[in-house]
Design a protein around this motif. Sequence first.
Motif, PDB file in Angstrom:
ATOM      1  N   ILE A 192       0.867  -1.181   0.000  1.00  0.00           N
ATOM      2  CA  ILE A 192       0.000   0.000   0.000  1.00  0.00           C
ATOM      3  C   ILE A 192       0.895   1.219   0.000  1.00  0.00           C
ATOM      4  O   ILE A 192       1.780   1.361   0.849  1.00  0.00           O
ATOM      5  CB  ILE A 192      -0.944   0.010   1.212  1.00  0.00           C
ATOM      6  CG1 ILE A 192      -1.814  -1.255   1.216  1.00  0.00           C
ATOM      7  CG2 ILE A 192      -1.815   1.260   1.196  1.00  0.00           C
ATOM      8  CD1 ILE A 192      -2.740  -1.386   2.395  1.00  0.00           C
ATOM      9  N   SER A 193       0.665   2.112  -0.963  1.00  0.00           N
ATOM     10  CA  SER A 193       1.480   3.323  -1.092  1.00  0.00           C
ATOM     11  C   SER A 193       1.177   4.300   0.039  1.00  0.00           C
ATOM     12  O   SER A 193       0.141   4.181   0.702  1.00  0.00           O
ATOM     13  CB  SER A 193       1.208   4.005  -2.439  1.00  0.00           C
ATOM     14  OG  SER A 193      -0.039   4.678  -2.400  1.00  0.00           O
ATOM     15  N   PRO A 194       2.042   5.289   0.257  1.00  0.00           N
ATOM     16  CA  PRO A 194       1.762   6.313   1.271  1.00  0.00           C
ATOM     17  C   PRO A 194       0.454   7.070   1.005  1.00  0.00           C
ATOM     18  O   PRO A 194      -0.142   7.620   1.912  1.00  0.00           O
ATOM     19  CB  PRO A 194       2.972   7.250   1.172  1.00  0.00           C
ATOM     20  CG  PRO A 194       4.069   6.370   0.668  1.00  0.00           C
ATOM     21  CD  PRO A 194       3.391   5.434  -0.295  1.00  0.00           C
ATOM     22  N   GLN A 195      -0.005   7.065  -0.252  1.00  0.00           N
ATOM     23  CA  GLN A 195      -1.268   7.720  -0.612  1.00  0.00           C
ATOM     24  C   GLN A 195      -2.466   6.773  -0.477  1.00  0.00           C
ATOM     25  O   GLN A 195      -3.593   7.156  -0.726  1.00  0.00           O
ATOM     26  CB  GLN A 195      -1.213   8.227  -2.060  1.00  0.00           C
ATOM     27  CG  GLN A 195      -0.221   9.342  -2.276  1.00  0.00           C
ATOM     28  CD  GLN A 195       1.213   8.834  -2.342  1.00  0.00           C
ATOM     29  OE1 GLN A 195       1.491   7.708  -2.724  1.00  0.00           O
ATOM     30  NE2 GLN A 195       2.143   9.686  -1.944  1.00  0.00           N
ATOM     31  N   GLN A 241      10.155   5.754   0.336  1.00  0.00           N
ATOM     32  CA  GLN A 241       9.701   7.025   0.910  1.00  0.00           C
ATOM     33  C   GLN A 241       9.221   8.013  -0.153  1.00  0.00           C
ATOM     34  O   GLN A 241       8.519   8.969   0.161  1.00  0.00           O
ATOM     35  CB  GLN A 241      10.831   7.679   1.722  1.00  0.00           C
ATOM     36  CG  GLN A 241      11.302   6.857   2.880  1.00  0.00           C
ATOM     37  CD  GLN A 241      12.379   5.847   2.492  1.00  0.00           C
ATOM     38  OE1 GLN A 241      12.613   5.531   1.338  1.00  0.00           O
ATOM     39  NE2 GLN A 241      13.039   5.296   3.498  1.00  0.00           N
ATOM     40  N   THR A 242       9.597   7.807  -1.417  1.00  0.00           N
ATOM     41  CA  THR A 242       9.169   8.716  -2.486  1.00  0.00           C
ATOM     42  C   THR A 242       7.967   8.169  -3.254  1.00  0.00           C
ATOM     43  O   THR A 242       7.655   8.656  -4.332  1.00  0.00           O
ATOM     44  CB  THR A 242      10.326   8.984  -3.475  1.00  0.00           C
ATOM     45  OG1 THR A 242      10.668   7.755  -4.132  1.00  0.00           O
ATOM     46  CG2 THR A 242      11.533   9.561  -2.764  1.00  0.00           C
TER      47      THR A 242
END
Length: 179
Positions: free
Chosen positions: A127-130, A167-168
Amino acid sequence: GDVITSLAFGKDGAIWVGTNRGISYYDGNRWVLFTSQQGLLDNYIQSTAITSNGTVWVGVIGGISYFDGKIWKSQRLDKGSVITQIVEAPDKTMWFCSDNFLVHMRGDEFIAYRIESTLKHISAMAISPQGEIWLSNGNNMIGQFDEKNRSFTPYSIANISSMTFDQTSRLWLGSFDTG
């Protein structure tokens, strides 16, 4: 148990070792074994994850169990299905997947989604940070799940065994045979 199925480190540095006979906690000094006698749904641990608040989650055949530091609680999800992946989303909700479904846990509510045939047998989840949800079947397909529309966008790519975001928000893929 002598079959190690999963490993996870807690915030305190202790390691949780999922086995074919329960899950053990090792703090550097002592081992503590937890089994169905302490509240696990099943003793054959399939997957383990530790959330940002320290809750320990284990996937077993047919459901999940979680430990808040004091007691184990369990939830049966789908009889016979193996919970292969447990992931905490950025919004602190939980996601679980097996060979044929995804489950989103929000508070005490469990929402199940059947996985379309092209993505059955999920071997990896990230799952992405978004909050974007990505799945792989480990064979020839990855896909992005859109919860709002209950749909998958599939992409053909071979032999993906693991995935994670950096992190990106870049998605990294590991394969069974090509790096």
